[in-house]
Write an enzyme that holds these catalytic residues in place. Structure first.
Site, PDB file in Angstrom:
ATOM      1  CG  ASP A  86      -1.982   0.960   1.244  1.00 15.37           C
ATOM      2  OD1 ASP A  86      -2.231   1.544   0.176  1.00 15.37           O
ATOM      3  OD2 ASP A  86      -2.609   1.163   2.297  1.00 15.37           O
TER       4      ASP A  86
ATOM      5  CE  LYS B 235      -1.099   1.381   5.516  1.00 15.44           C
ATOM      6  NZ  LYS B 235      -2.303   1.793   4.773  1.00 15.44           N
TER       7      LYS B 235
END
Lengths: 499, 499
Positions: A265, A297
């Protein structure tokens, strides 16, 4: 290049997920006259529709002469009925794949070129291999700022665009990476209570154990048509639906399914994905939440600031007011990780239960407060207070119930059949948590595909635990998955470090 | 994580080309207890073998309870018989895919890391999506010299390695991009006649209308076992076989199939692919031919020199003597483009026919001459003369016939059933040729998958042509393909420019 010879569709009932497959006999007259062999990519025409499909050759009596099989998704996309006739023709080489190759070699793509690529992707013309190549070639830091802007605009144009009564439309988005951080249903309920127009379209999980759409689906219908969605927003100011069902940025949904398979991602794609969805959904003002933590993340404050800047630049260039807030991402939020378990946390906060997860509550109030200030409903510096009042008063809970009912149902979430508790083997204090491994544990247990699967997390940082205390509970809908998750837990050290 | 519940194999006869697919009923007890859904990647165990396969879910009576279908290639790889039992288990996440992700983000991979990736690829553990990501992440200029060396070594180690009697083993390779440039069978025949040990393993076409293996297969068997290959070389000094059938650098063959789908063949991967095959085949001395031309794979002299240097550096580091020659790539070589049509050219040169293509003959003599000098069979500067003598004497033709017989058969190539001639519409001189478009024309006509398909090229640069002269003839094995190629020819300008 239409071939006049027709074939009759046979539904073989084969679910290939997202991939259009056509099954044809190896001795089929069309295969022979056209020179098709296994893996040829062809165009399948049925009535006035056509799709690109990959050929699987059948060397058995699965099909009779004159029949062709189609995968379930191909039949759906062609809107074909049993015994409909199809014709099959050669696929012309897709010119935009040449642009993907140029990108591999370092070419900077123009907006027009990105639009060609995104257009072909949204029409379903790319194979999985070609999609993976595009995603990889534009991953990491391989997209320039102007390419991200171009990609975002191209994605907006690839689909439908919603319009709403009134000029100002609000939205919020968390870039994820923090398990259990399910603030959205709470934030939307508060903001819609205050009168903001906030039609929320969410994604399903990309690489996480649950997306907001997965969590909402436990409680209500999230696959609404555009007109159904408009009706809900007219009545309730807000909605909580899955973005994929309303054809906003359709290329994005296709790309996401491959990103999921690759478990990536990356930055430019993420910004284009998020902001294209917001712009296509008709938003004018957006709050972006970036959680930062060692195992989240985004791992560092400096990386978060870079990303914040990029979000704001791209937003500005596509005509969106974007405000980015950077939040603590050092540990899971709330208790539940997985669609149903997170829905329980959301309801607990909205119902003002005495043991509702405080961290989730505070974070939702913070974001809702920002929205209230951005909209002018609250004075600067008083948004949080106003949001807290709306929550405590029960108005926000009432709003979520109304939204769910307007979307077709409210279902109280329930626990999965299989559960295993993990107990502390020592006395001490929780010193470190590997958030990624906890997310992975929930995924191995089956989340989000099994909505009741996941992890109930009970060991936040700095908590004093005794030997025998429950650190977490793993829930699964199948015994095999429970065992699989548990085996992973046992094979890892350092998931929860107690000192 | 074996699941004790077994399923019975049903051969559905579905040819998915290279992809392992398992078909299971949606209500299958294994699917349910393990939480499998469409596209889950699973491990399939049969006797003492196991493979990784992608799940397609069947919602019809294609399968009975207790049955699982497998694609043709999966059955072959499992060496499964009808009614064999299988068990299915979860696929553990493949750690080396994390390294591919790191590469996307710009990490330089170590040799050990490349070995992990290549090892997993050669075991068939990567999905097409993961393979495409690896290929894209290492395409363009994304591999450093030391990564290319590491990748080459890892590829050599991933498969078997041949050893030969005697210390010195010769080989040659053309990096392609020049249609019809089928020097290899001629060069090998000359060199083997002179007594050089030259066991040639060739690839099938990657993105071109024919590879040497495709051309040789028209005339003889190219899928030999290693012991058959050794026997041929013991008798004849040389052989001409397909590299893929002897498990040399197996990861390379898997990567090539995806490169083909993406129509790319980038520098670092090409060097690793070529030199790993040579090293694994036991070569000690290799001549690499790089054709340069405006529409060839390498377009400029300077690019060719860079590539030459890189080939030599990598060769040196893996213990190979590599000599690179740069040749003219401005137009197709010989007349035929496509497996059978190129085989005809090869035989014409070896048979010393008066109208044999002179350009093909001269180029083969040049390369053979280099080999003769490299081996010391000829003095410096006299290799070409010696090679020409061996050719003219008929010894080389005799050698090719012996090699073909030793490989199991000699078959005289023949023409395809469908043919269309393209005539000149003007008088004039051939001024420019788009070599890429001519190659594409041959591919659209069906080459190399239809071995007799291709283009017979009759308009070399500077040739004087009259209106009505045949510029080229398109051959196809199916009417649909002939039409398709012809339509392409007519849609293009500038394929052959006559002034």
């Amino acid at each position: 290049m239409h071939n006049n010879k027709t074939l009759t569709i046979k539904n073989l009932g084969i679910d290939t997920y997202r991939e259009n497959i056509i099954y044809m006999r190896s001795d089929c007259h069309v295969c022979r006259s056209e020179g098709f062999t296994a893996l040829t990519r062809v165009v399948v025409h049925c009535m006035d529709r056509s799709i690109v499909a990959t050929l699987n050759v059948v060397q058995s009596e699965l099909l009779r002469h004159g029949e062709a099989g189609l995968s379930t998704v191909a039949i759906k996309r062609l809107e074909a009925k049993k015994d409909n006739k199809i014709t099959v023709s050669h696929l012309q080489p897709i010119p935009s794949v040449g642009l993907v190759r140029a990108k591999m070699y370092g070419k900077e793509l123009t907006e027009t070129e990105l639009e060609q690529i995104v257009g072909d992707i949204s029409k379903g013309h790319y194979s999985n291999i070609e999609l993976a190549a595009f995603i990889t070639a534009t991953s990491g830091n391989h997209l320039s700022t102007s390419e991200i802007i171009g990609l975002t605009r191209a994605m907006v144009r690839s689909g439908e665009k919603l319009t709403w009564d009134g000029n100002l439309v609000y939205d919020k988005h968390c870039i994820g990476g923090l398990p259990g951080n399910r603030t959205t249903p709470i934030v939307i309920s508060i903001a819609a209570s205050a009168g903001l127009t906030i039609p929320k379209t969410s994604s399903r999980a990309i690489t996480s154990p649950a997306g907001t759409a997965d969590t909402m689906e436990v409680m209500t219908n999230v696959e609404l048509t555009m007109s159904q969605m408009k009706e809900v927003v007219t009545m309730e100011n807000g909605c909580l639906v899955w973005g994929g069902s309303v054809s906003l940025s359709p290329a994005d949904d296709i790309l996401i399914s491959v990103e999921k398979a690759l478990d990536i991602d990356s930055e430019g794609q993420m910004i284009a994905s998020v902001l294209s969805k917001k712009a296509a959904a008709g938003a004018t003002h957006v709050i972006i939440d970036i959680p930062v933590g060692e195992t989240a993340k985004i791992r560092s404050e400096s990386k978060a600031k870079e990303l914040k800047e990029l979000f704001e630049i791209v937003g500005k260039n596509i005509g969106l007011v974007v405000k980015v807030i950077i939040t603590d991402g050092s540990q899971p939020i709330g208790r539940g990780i997985g669609p149903a378990l997170e829905a329980m946390d959301v309801l607990s906060v909205l119902r003002n239960e005495h043991d509702a997860p405080e961290d989730l509550k505070q974070r939702a109030i913070l974001i809702a407060g920002e929205l209230l200030e951005l909209s002018g409903k609250s004075e600067r510096g008083k948004g949080v207070k106003m949001a807290a009042e709306i929550l405590t008063s029960g108005l926000a809970h009432k709003k979520l119930m109304s939204i769910c009912e307007a979307q077709g149902r409210f279902t109280e979430p329930s626990y999965a059949d299989f559960c295993m508790e993990v107990l502390s083997e020592v006395d001490g204090i929780v010193e470190r948590i590997d958030t990624r491994k906890i997310a992975k544990l929930a995924k191995l247990a089956g989340a989000p595909k099994s909505p009741k699967a996941g992890v109930l997390f009970n060991a936040p940082l700095n908590k004093q635990v005794k030997k025998g205390d429950v650190l977490l509970a793993i829930y699964a809908e199948a015994k095999g998955e429970l065992d699989y998750a548990l085996e992973y837990y046992r094979s890892q050290t350092q998931i929860i470090v107690i000192k």
